[in-house]
Every structure is written in C-alpha cells, then in structure tokens.
Design a protein around this motif. Structure first.
Motif, PDB file in Angstrom:
ATOM      1  N   SER A 161      -2.242 -12.033  -2.203  1.00 12.42           N
ATOM      2  CA  SER A 161      -3.120 -11.152  -2.586  1.00 12.42           C
ATOM      3  C   SER A 161      -2.378  -9.748  -2.674  1.00 12.42           C
ATOM      4  N   HIS A 162      -2.177  -9.069  -3.909  1.00 12.91           N
ATOM      5  CA  HIS A 162      -1.648  -7.643  -3.737  1.00 12.91           C
ATOM      6  C   HIS A 162      -2.611  -6.860  -3.442  1.00 12.91           C
ATOM      7  N   LYS A 163      -3.847  -7.153  -3.336  1.00 12.38           N
ATOM      8  CA  LYS A 163      -4.821  -6.069  -2.688  1.00 12.38           C
ATOM      9  C   LYS A 163      -4.491  -6.087  -1.276  1.00 12.38           C
ATOM     10  N   VAL A 164      -3.817  -7.086  -0.592  1.00 11.62           N
ATOM     11  CA  VAL A 164      -3.792  -6.935   0.899  1.00 11.62           C
ATOM     12  C   VAL A 164      -2.212  -6.525   1.125  1.00 11.62           C
ATOM     13  N   HIS A 165      -1.329  -6.696   0.369  1.00  7.92           N
ATOM     14  CA  HIS A 165       0.134  -6.533   0.599  1.00  7.92           C
ATOM     15  C   HIS A 165       0.295  -5.277   0.158  1.00  7.92           C
ATOM     16  N   PRO A 166       0.486  -4.609  -0.928  1.00 10.10           N
ATOM     17  CA  PRO A 166       0.869  -3.274  -1.396  1.00 10.10           C
ATOM     18  C   PRO A 166      -0.368  -2.447  -1.327  1.00 10.10           C
ATOM     19  N   ILE A 205      -3.565  -2.617   0.823  1.00  8.91           N
ATOM     20  CA  ILE A 205      -4.183  -2.336   2.209  1.00  8.91           C
ATOM     21  C   ILE A 205      -2.927  -1.993   3.128  1.00  8.91           C
ATOM     22  N   ASN A 206      -1.636  -2.984   3.150  1.00 13.76           N
ATOM     23  CA  ASN A 206      -0.782  -2.559   3.998  1.00 13.76           C
ATOM     24  C   ASN A 206       0.501  -1.775   3.447  1.00 13.76           C
ATOM     25  N   GLN A 207       0.113  -1.167   2.378  1.00 18.77           N
ATOM     26  CA  GLN A 207       1.192  -0.187   1.823  1.00 18.77           C
ATOM     27  C   GLN A 207       2.651  -0.468   1.507  1.00 18.77           C
ATOM     28  N   ILE A 208       2.746  -1.939   1.315  1.00 12.60           N
ATOM     29  CA  ILE A 208       4.219  -2.471   1.085  1.00 12.60           C
ATOM     30  C   ILE A 208       4.907  -1.981  -0.102  1.00 12.60           C
ATOM     31  N   ASN A 209       5.729  -1.245  -0.219  1.00 23.71           N
ATOM     32  CA  ASN A 209       6.153  -0.797  -1.469  1.00 23.71           C
ATOM     33  C   ASN A 209       6.829  -1.932  -2.540  1.00 23.71           C
ATOM     34  N   HIS A 241      10.025  -7.009  -5.172  1.00 29.79           N
ATOM     35  CA  HIS A 241      10.523  -6.945  -6.355  1.00 29.79           C
ATOM     36  C   HIS A 241      11.931  -6.120  -6.359  1.00 29.79           C
ATOM     37  N   ILE A 242      13.037  -6.601  -5.873  1.00 31.20           N
ATOM     38  CA  ILE A 242      13.860  -5.955  -5.436  1.00 31.20           C
ATOM     39  C   ILE A 242      14.765  -5.351  -6.595  1.00 31.20           C
ATOM     40  N   GLY A 243      14.641  -6.214  -7.890  1.00 28.27           N
ATOM     41  CA  GLY A 243      15.459  -5.732  -9.308  1.00 28.27           C
ATOM     42  C   GLY A 243      14.921  -4.736  -9.986  1.00 28.27           C
ATOM     43  N   CYS A 247       9.593 -13.094   2.349  1.00 25.29           N
ATOM     44  CA  CYS A 247       8.191 -13.441   2.731  1.00 25.29           C
ATOM     45  C   CYS A 247       8.087 -13.670   4.186  1.00 25.29           C
ATOM     46  N   MET A 248       9.342 -14.109   4.578  1.00 23.30           N
ATOM     47  CA  MET A 248       9.456 -14.578   6.188  1.00 23.30           C
ATOM     48  C   MET A 248       9.811 -13.416   7.007  1.00 23.30           C
ATOM     49  N   ASN A 249      10.537 -12.461   6.452  1.00 30.33           N
ATOM     50  CA  ASN A 249      10.729 -11.361   7.156  1.00 30.33           C
ATOM     51  C   ASN A 249       9.710 -10.720   7.915  1.00 30.33           C
ATOM     52  N   CYS A 250       8.502 -10.882   7.082  1.00 33.67           N
ATOM     53  CA  CYS A 250       7.199 -10.620   7.979  1.00 33.67           C
ATOM     54  C   CYS A 250       6.636 -11.525   8.522  1.00 33.67           C
ATOM     55  N   HIS A 251       6.453 -12.662   8.085  1.00 33.76           N
ATOM     56  CA  HIS A 251       5.497 -13.703   8.297  1.00 33.76           C
ATOM     57  C   HIS A 251       6.377 -14.718   9.464  1.00 33.76           C
TER      58      HIS A 251
END
Length: 419
Positions: free
Chosen positions: A233-238, A240-244, A249-251, A266-270
């Motif tokens: 869910s992009h609604k949850v990640h960038p 609600i949680n304001q992840i840049n 998408h590092i490139g 993904c595992m950095n957070c999870h």
C-alpha cells in the motif's frame, strides 16, 4: 398530386430523421469535449474534488470575478500574477510560488467546455455527499459518456429511415397501379443493390474506426492494476508513514530507471515491524487484506524468522508485476525529468499517496508526452543542467520571452525520445 404529396411527406420525414441524428451527435460531442480536454490538459495536476499538484477545481468560478480572468490565467498565469491581481497572487503564494503551466493553445471555448465539465462533476460529487450524509435524492448513472446511447439511437433511426424508404416504394407502386401506370414489383431491401452498398460502406467505416482505435491503443495500459505477489500500500508507506519516494526508488534522481526496491530495503524496516496495526486495508475488489499476513509473505521471500539473526544471502527477489512499461523504441530517463526538469512524481503517477494498490495513472502515449513537453516550463533558476542555454536566459532577463518550454530546448524532436 396525391403521389407528389406522399413523396414530399416521406422525403421530409427522412430528412428530419437524419437532421435529428446529426443534432444528437453534436450534443454528444459537446458533452464529451470538456471531459476529453480536462483529461488531456488538466488531470495530471488537478482533480475536481480534492487537491492534487494544484488546487481542487470545484467552485473555481466562484473564486474568480469572471470567466475572462480564468481564460487569461489558463493562457498565461505569469501575466495575471504580474498584473497584481489579488486572487492570482494569493493562489501563487499558496502553492509555494509554483506557476501554473501556460496553455496558449486552448481557445476560450475549450476553457469554457472544461469549466462546464468541472461544474457538472462538482454537482455530482455534492449529490453523492448529500446521499452519504443521509439526504434523500434520486441517484442517476454517470452520463458523461453517451456514446453507446447515441449509437443505439442512430441504429434505430437508420432502421426507421430504411423502413420509410421501403414504404415509399410500396406507396409509389400502389399509386402507379391506381393510375394505370406500369410499375415493377419493389425489390426486397435485402436484394436491393443500393441498400447492400450502403450497408457495406457503413460496416466498413464502423469496422475501420474500431480497428484504428484498437491499433492506436495497442500496448497502452492506462488504469492497469495487476495483482502483486505481496499487497503493498502506497497509502500506508509514503502516505501515512511519510516515507520518501527516493528511499525505496533509489534510482529516480540519478538514473534512467526509478528501480523497484530490493528485499533488503524492505527488511530495513520490517525486521522490527512484523505486525500491521494501521487502518483497514482493502484491495481493488473491495476485499479486506490482512496486513500482518502480507508481512509474513515478505519474510518468506527474505528467508527471515523473527527473533533469529537474518542471513541476507538466503533472500529471493520478489516477483513484482511490472505496471509502467514503455515500448522498446522509446527512451525515457527518470533523472532527466525528476532531477533536471523537477517534474513532480504526481504528474505522471497521480496521487500515489492515496493508492492502496498501484496502477497506471497516465496513458503514457506519445501525444500525452508531447503535450506535456509543449506546455511545461523549464525551471532555469539554480538548475545547472540548463547552464548551456545562455540565449534563453538573456531573453528572459531582457523580457523578450517570459518562459521556456521543454519544446523550446528540443523536447519535440523525434531523436530526443526515439532511438
């Protein structure tokens, strides 16, 4: 004399039939113009009922003194701001001093059609809201696209026209028989060469239209929304949680591809977040999704067991289904658009922070890209990428031009995007 009257009556009926058909088609065309113009020129930055890149357009006419001012704003917002119009200046400041793209190619009639479309859509939205609030009102289907309805009406009117022609032939025979004039038996319409030719031509035109439409749209995937191996869910990640966006998408700022995040990212957070406790997740089919179960799917790909050290070498790549896919002969560079051109992600991908499941927002067609290149202004300020264009900088400084579009620096040349 009687025969002549009948002929005139039938001719008038047939002419009226085709005039009504033409009139109905003109109404349908006018009704759809605003929607088509809005989709092609406005939808990338505006929505009717909510703020996107620019403000919501519902009630826009009540915020301006007249449509003439709106025409001037759409044609060239810079001039309106420079005239110190109070509302234009406040709108400019409210949107972080981001100027609206100029649309000099739109006529006043085009802009009026868009405004009429916005007004009708805003009315539908308010009706829906009143129903949700407990109001009692009749609901009606969205009638913005009446192509099918008018197609059926045209078919019915065509049948009526052919029936009248057939009746006319029989009446002519009856009148001739009564007057003693030798007459041939009317040819059944399924054996009449004129009818067969007309039917063949109509069938050829209709078939050609749909084949052409299908060929033009071949490979386009607007609104494509595939099921992914893990519900993300992009609604949850960038949202609600304001992840840049750049964290995953590092490139996007440095390379041609935006890149899909690896399992490691993904595992950095999870590794720490193994349970979902947020708002209810729902997929495109309206089915509720168990967020915690989706995190467990990620752990299977990562080869991770909570409470134990993670060996990243055991991770397997997630088989994400690609959504945005341009033809092989098209060159597109994310860094050139996002970094040098400073194009907002929402321009091409829509309001991503509201998506539970990602889908293709824009058509990504050649016409859509060229329209953007013709109207999008290049941002020269503090942008080293455009340091070579000194002539344009001098022209702007000396007020010989007020802005530079992507087209001005070669954005409409074939070789810029095609190998």
């Amino acid at each position: 004399m009687l025969k002549l009257r009948r002929f005139i009556l039938l001719s008038t009926s047939i002419k009226s039939t085709f005039l009504i058909t033409g009139f109905l088609f003109s109404i349908a065309s006018f009704a759809q113009d605003g929607h088509a113009l809005f989709t092609a020129n406005c939808a990338s930055c505006h929505k009717v009922d909510k703020k996107l890149v620019g403000p919501a357009l519902a009630g826009v006419e009540s915020r301006w003194p007249s449509r003439d001012k709106i025409h001037a704003w759409v044609h060239n917002s810079t001039k309106v701001i420079q005239s110190n119009d109070p509302y234009a200046v406040s709108l400019f400041n409210e949107n972080n001093k981001t100027q609206m793209t100029a649309f000099p190619q739109l006529s006043d009639k085009d802009i009026d059609a868009i405004l009429d479309y916005v007004k009708s859509e805003a009315g539908k939205a308010s009706t829906t809201a009143s129903v949700a609030a407990g109001g009692t009102t009749e609901t009606s289907e969205d009638n913005s696209d009446k192509t099918l309805l008018f197609g059926i009406l045209t078919l019915i009117l065509a049948i009526v026209a052919f029936t009248l022609l057939y009746i006319n032939a029989n009446l002519k025979k009856m009148a001739d028989d009564k007057e003693g004039v030798p007459a041939h038996e009317p040819i059944p319409f399924w054996r009449n060469k004129s009818y067969i030719i007309i039917f063949t031509l109509v069938l050829f035109l209709i078939g050609g239209y749909f084949i052409t439409e299908g060929a033009v749209g071949l490979g386009r995937q607007q609104k494509y929304e595939p099921r992914q191996p893990i519900f993300f869910s992009h609604k949850v990640h960038p949202g609600i949680n304001q992840i840049n966006c750049q964290y995953c998408h590092i490139g996007v700022y440095q390379g041609k591809q935006a890149t899909i995040p690896s399992v490691n990212i993904c595992m950095n957070c999870h590794m720490a977040i193994n349970e979902y406790k947020g708002e209810k997740l729902v997929n495109a089919d309206g089915k509720e999704i168990n967020g915690t179960a989706e995190i467990q799917k990620l752990y299977k790909y990562a080869g991770f067991e909570p409470g134990k050290p993670w060996d990243a070498s055991k991770a397997k790549p997630i088989e994400w289904v690609r959504i945005h896919n341009l033809p092989d002969h098209v060159y597109f560079n994310h860094a050139q658009h996002v970094n040098a051109g400073r194009v907002q992600c929402q321009t091409c991908h829509g309001e991503v922070t509201s998506y539970n499941e990602m889908f293709q927002f824009a058509p990504l067609s050649m016409g859509w890209c060229l329209n953007c290149h013709r109207t999008t202004k290049v941002q020269f300020d503090n942008n080293g990428f455009y340091s070579m264009y000194e002539k344009y900088k001098e022209d702007i400084k000396n007020h010989r031009m007020d802005s530079v579009t992507v087209k001005d620096i070669g954005g409409a040349e074939c070789q810029k995007c095609h190998y």
